[in-house]
Design a protein around this motif. Structure first.
Motif, PDB file in Angstrom:
ATOM      1  N   PRO A  87       0.814  -1.226   0.000  1.00  0.00           N
ATOM      2  CA  PRO A  87       0.000   0.000   0.000  1.00  0.00           C
ATOM      3  C   PRO A  87       0.843   1.270   0.000  1.00  0.00           C
ATOM      4  O   PRO A  87       0.500   2.252  -0.678  1.00  0.00           O
ATOM      5  CB  PRO A  87      -0.823  -0.118   1.289  1.00  0.00           C
ATOM      6  N   ARG A  88       1.944   1.270   0.750  1.00  0.00           N
ATOM      7  CA  ARG A  88       2.785   2.469   0.834  1.00  0.00           C
ATOM      8  C   ARG A  88       3.430   2.800  -0.505  1.00  0.00           C
ATOM      9  O   ARG A  88       3.563   3.972  -0.871  1.00  0.00           O
ATOM     10  CB  ARG A  88       3.867   2.278   1.911  1.00  0.00           C
ATOM     11  N   ILE A  89       3.833   1.778  -1.243  1.00  0.00           N
ATOM     12  CA  ILE A  89       4.463   2.008  -2.542  1.00  0.00           C
ATOM     13  C   ILE A  89       3.420   2.332  -3.606  1.00  0.00           C
ATOM     14  O   ILE A  89       3.634   3.192  -4.466  1.00  0.00           O
ATOM     15  CB  ILE A  89       5.286   0.771  -2.955  1.00  0.00           C
ATOM     16  N   ALA A  90       2.275   1.656  -3.535  1.00  0.00           N
ATOM     17  CA  ALA A  90       1.268   1.819  -4.586  1.00  0.00           C
ATOM     18  C   ALA A  90       0.539   3.147  -4.519  1.00  0.00           C
ATOM     19  O   ALA A  90       0.173   3.712  -5.565  1.00  0.00           O
ATOM     20  CB  ALA A  90       0.256   0.675  -4.497  1.00  0.00           C
ATOM     21  N   ALA A 105      -8.657   4.981  -9.346  1.00  0.00           N
ATOM     22  CA  ALA A 105      -7.713   3.875  -9.487  1.00  0.00           C
ATOM     23  C   ALA A 105      -7.564   3.171  -8.144  1.00  0.00           C
ATOM     24  O   ALA A 105      -7.673   3.806  -7.089  1.00  0.00           O
ATOM     25  CB  ALA A 105      -6.350   4.375  -9.967  1.00  0.00           C
ATOM     26  N   SER A 106      -7.315   1.868  -8.180  1.00  0.00           N
ATOM     27  CA  SER A 106      -7.139   1.128  -6.932  1.00  0.00           C
ATOM     28  C   SER A 106      -6.230  -0.073  -7.140  1.00  0.00           C
ATOM     29  O   SER A 106      -6.026  -0.535  -8.257  1.00  0.00           O
ATOM     30  CB  SER A 106      -8.492   0.664  -6.376  1.00  0.00           C
ATOM     31  N   ALA A 119      -5.315   0.043  -1.539  1.00  0.00           N
ATOM     32  CA  ALA A 119      -4.929   1.425  -1.853  1.00  0.00           C
ATOM     33  C   ALA A 119      -5.877   1.932  -2.927  1.00  0.00           C
ATOM     34  O   ALA A 119      -6.274   1.177  -3.816  1.00  0.00           O
ATOM     35  CB  ALA A 119      -3.483   1.506  -2.336  1.00  0.00           C
ATOM     36  N   ALA A 120      -6.244   3.216  -2.844  1.00  0.00           N
ATOM     37  CA  ALA A 120      -7.186   3.764  -3.817  1.00  0.00           C
ATOM     38  C   ALA A 120      -7.087   5.276  -3.870  1.00  0.00           C
ATOM     39  O   ALA A 120      -6.762   5.928  -2.877  1.00  0.00           O
ATOM     40  CB  ALA A 120      -8.612   3.356  -3.470  1.00  0.00           C
ATOM     41  N   VAL A 121      -7.372   5.823  -5.059  1.00  0.00           N
ATOM     42  CA  VAL A 121      -7.428   7.279  -5.269  1.00  0.00           C
ATOM     43  C   VAL A 121      -8.621   7.550  -6.174  1.00  0.00           C
ATOM     44  O   VAL A 121      -8.790   6.888  -7.199  1.00  0.00           O
ATOM     45  CB  VAL A 121      -6.142   7.812  -5.923  1.00  0.00           C
ATOM     46  N   SER A 122      -9.452   8.514  -5.802  1.00  0.00           N
ATOM     47  CA  SER A 122     -10.667   8.769  -6.570  1.00  0.00           C
ATOM     48  C   SER A 122     -10.494   9.840  -7.640  1.00  0.00           C
ATOM     49  O   SER A 122     -11.294   9.931  -8.562  1.00  0.00           O
ATOM     50  CB  SER A 122     -11.798   9.196  -5.631  1.00  0.00           C
ATOM     51  N   GLY A 134      -9.611  -1.191   2.445  1.00  0.00           N
ATOM     52  CA  GLY A 134     -10.313  -1.985   3.436  1.00  0.00           C
ATOM     53  C   GLY A 134     -11.592  -2.616   2.954  1.00  0.00           C
ATOM     54  O   GLY A 134     -12.099  -3.540   3.596  1.00  0.00           O
ATOM     55  N   THR A 135     -12.134  -2.154   1.819  1.00  0.00           N
ATOM     56  CA  THR A 135     -13.373  -2.747   1.332  1.00  0.00           C
ATOM     57  C   THR A 135     -13.120  -4.151   0.800  1.00  0.00           C
ATOM     58  O   THR A 135     -12.076  -4.437   0.226  1.00  0.00           O
ATOM     59  CB  THR A 135     -14.026  -1.885   0.240  1.00  0.00           C
TER      60      THR A 135
END
Length: 254
Positions: A87-90, A105-106, A119-122, A134-135
């Motif tokens: 998660p930290r790298i992604a 993106a996730s 990991a996710a960014v909207s 967490g989903t």
């Protein structure tokens, strides 16, 4: 592969305590002692002791004979997100990918037969409530999940299909095992997976595998778009090249 620990080395109390926590989910956020006992296979007396212990530790709240999880339970998930390397790298790569395309993106990983977002960014797009760390969703009807199923050894993929019981989450969800197997094989052959509104109406996703330095698939990365804004063909044409570009970059870091 890690060997299973000997039974004498297992802490049964911890195992049962975690089963009690896992008995709670989105559909069952409030449970009685009897309901927890039924869902975990514990006796009512044992379920009561675990629930009272978790309440005393601050992980549960007790009201009107029903128990609910408290926000303190999030510490368990945060421990993974803060300590795990993936998660930290992604996350920073996802940020660049999402904002380059203006889409969500996730990155997700397999947990048994489920896909867990790590990991996710909207990118300012409200696409889906499932696109957040967490989903947990069924792997068979998501692009990340299907890509990861396609990356399993053939025998493991066959075992998944043998035990899978796909449900029609939407009118587009593939529930026929033979057809699902064909889609998994197609993703394996193409190197990417596309899922069109099988998890949520209006949600289209495309995913590629993420590999570590040994070449093992450890996760999948996707782009999600709203169906009203982009067709499947447009999504493949526009999003896949960017996904592959960041896939190469993320692979190099793992």
């Amino acid at each position: 592969m890690d060997q299973e620990p000997a039974k004498r080395d297992m802490v049964a109390g911890l195992d049962k305590g975690l089963q009690v926590i896992e008995a709670f989910d989105q559909e069952r956020s409030r449970l009685t002692i009897a309901e927890v006992a039924e869902r975990t296979g514990l006796t009512r007396a044992a379920a009561r002791r675990y629930l009272l212990t978790l309440t005393a530790l601050g992980y549960m709240r007790h009201e009107n004979k029903q128990f609910t999880l408290t926000p303190k339970i999030l510490r368990l998930g945060q421990s993974y997100l803060h300590s795990a390397r993936l998660p930290r790298i992604a996350q920073p790569l996802l940020y660049r990918l999402a904002y380059a395309l203006g889409e969500a993106a996730s990155v997700g990983v397999l947990d048994h037969d489920d896909l867990v977002c790590v990991a996710a960014v909207s990118a300012g797009q409200l696409i889906s409530a499932t696109l957040q760390p967490g989903t947990r969703v069924p792997a068979y009807c998501t692009a990340n999940g299907r890509m990861l199923l396609a990356s399993l050894p053939p025998e493991a993929s066959d075992r998944f299909l043998a035990r899978a019981t796909p449900e029609p989450i939407t009118s587009h969800t593939i529930v026929d095992r033979a057809r699902l197997g064909e889609e998994i094989a197609r993703a394996r052959e193409r190197g990417y997976a596309v899922v069109d509104q099988e998890l949520e109406l209006g949600l289209r996703t495309i995913a590629v595998p993420v590999r570590n330095f040994r070449g093992d698939v450890v996760a999948a990365m996707n782009i999600s778009v709203h169906a009203a804004r982009m067709s499947v063909e447009q999504m493949v044409e526009r999003c896949l090249p960017a996904l592959i570009q960041y896939q190469v970059e993320l692979n190099a870091l793992l």
